[in-house]
Design an enzyme around this catalytic site. Structure first.
Site, short mmCIF file in Angstrom:
data_model
loop_
_atom_site.label_atom_id
_atom_site.label_comp_id
_atom_site.label_asym_id
_atom_site.label_seq_id
_atom_site.Cartn_x
_atom_site.Cartn_y
_atom_site.Cartn_z
CE LYS A 48 12.54 -46.79 25.77
NZ LYS A 48 11.35 -47.15 26.71
CD GLN A 92 10.77 -48.81 29.92
OE1 GLN A 92 11.37 -47.95 29.32
NE2 GLN A 92 10.15 -49.77 28.88
CG ASP A 115 6.67 -43.37 25.62
OD1 ASP A 115 7.41 -43.40 24.94
OD2 ASP A 115 6.65 -44.26 26.75
#
Ligand code: NAD
Length: 277
Positions: A48, A92, A115
């Site tokens: 990422k 995460q 997200d």
């Protein structure tokens, strides 16, 4: 059979994001909170950050030990909520055992939720007013469109109903006017559904558990699964033997949905950065 190449599609989209970032006049910041030292998560985070660099975004890493207290994790998340240089961030997943993921996600400011996993953003997404679009299913839609496979009016089957992949995938396919069936672990006779489908998105998280016999000819198949093979290499949820010459298209693992997920994270970060100014 067309190889639905996520790297190729990503390249085109990342070029566009890069030029849009250059026009912004500031560098969008993406933060990642990594709790513990799960090797797969470390690789995902590294990828990422590399992707951020390629489009001119700035990355912010918050690393915490697996035994961090909930209070300290909350404080770290609040620091990102309050950092004006961070426009979007994510925690995460999966978190190490013992954490309540829903509670942890509730600490993320929805305006910075890269997200799209906070309750507010899930609600906005399903209400048709998305702020952040769930990255993996968004990437799948872009891949289907990039190769000009028709979606409107087609029968689409999604295998899996998770909050991160299957469920938002069904919504995005409906937005494109497909007729959508969602199959899951309690579905009886899965094959009777997939055999009717023009498009199948496989996100069951089971290595090579569907094969060519599940699909009629000329089906477009997107394989979301990622599994480390014993020894080395990666496989998806689809057993690829026999698919060539039978399917219209198949996304490979690796090099399919994975790179697109990261690209869509960049797109969400750009959208959040724009909205914050
Ligand atoms: P999950 O475990 O949360 O959900 C799996 C879903 O599959 C469940 O809804 C379950 O009902 C369904 N399922 C399980 N067995 C089934 C069966 N036999 N028949 C039909 N349905 C069945 O997993 P997830 O988070 O949705 O992820 C799915 C897979 O995608 C995993 O392999 C994960 O690693 C991978 N993934 C990849 C990316 C990427 O960027 N490529 C992103 C997210 C997840």
């Amino acid at each position: 059979m067309i190889r639905i190449d996520g790297k190729e599609v990503s390249k085109a989209i990342r070029e566009k994001i890069k030029s849009e970032v250059a026009e912004l006049g500031f560098s969008p910041g993406l933060g990642v909170v990594l709790v513990g030292d799960d090797p797969a998560s470390q690789v995902y985070v590294r990828n990422k950050f590399k992707a951020c660099e390629t489009v001119g975004m700035t990355s912010f890493e918050t690393k915490l030990p697996a035994d961090v207290s909930p209070a300290d994790l909350k404080k770290a998340i609040e620091d990102l909520n309050n950092n004006p240089e961070v426009h979007g961030f994510l925690v995460q997943l999966p978190l190490p055992k013992g954490f309540d993921t829903d509670e942890v996600l509730s600490w993320v400011d929805p305006k910075k939720d890269a997200d799209g996993l906070t309750i507010e953003n899930i609600g906005l997404f399903h209400a048709g007013q998305p702020r952040s679009i769930p990255c993996t299913p968004h990437g799948v839609i872009k891949m289907i469109k990039h190769y000009d496979f028709a979606i409107e009016g087609k029968n689409a089957v999604v295998i899996g109903r998770s909050q991160i992949v299957g469920w938002p995938m069904a919504r995005l396919l409906m937005n494109e006017n497909a007729t959508v069936t969602v199959c899951h672990s309690r579905t009886q006779d899965l094959k009777s559904f997939t055999k009717q489908a023009d498009i199948v998105v496989v996100a069951a998280g089971k290595p090579e558990f569907v094969d060519q016999s599940f699909f009629k000819e000329d089906t477009v198949v997107l394989d979301v699964g990622i599994h480390r093979k014993e020894g080395n290499g990666l496989v998806g949820d689809v057993k690829t033997e026999g698919c060539e010459g039978h399917l219209a298209g198949l996304s490979p693992v690796p090099g399919g949905v994975g790179p697109m997920t990261i690209t869509m994270l960049l797109e969400n970060t750009l959208r959040l950065a724009r909205a914050s100014h």
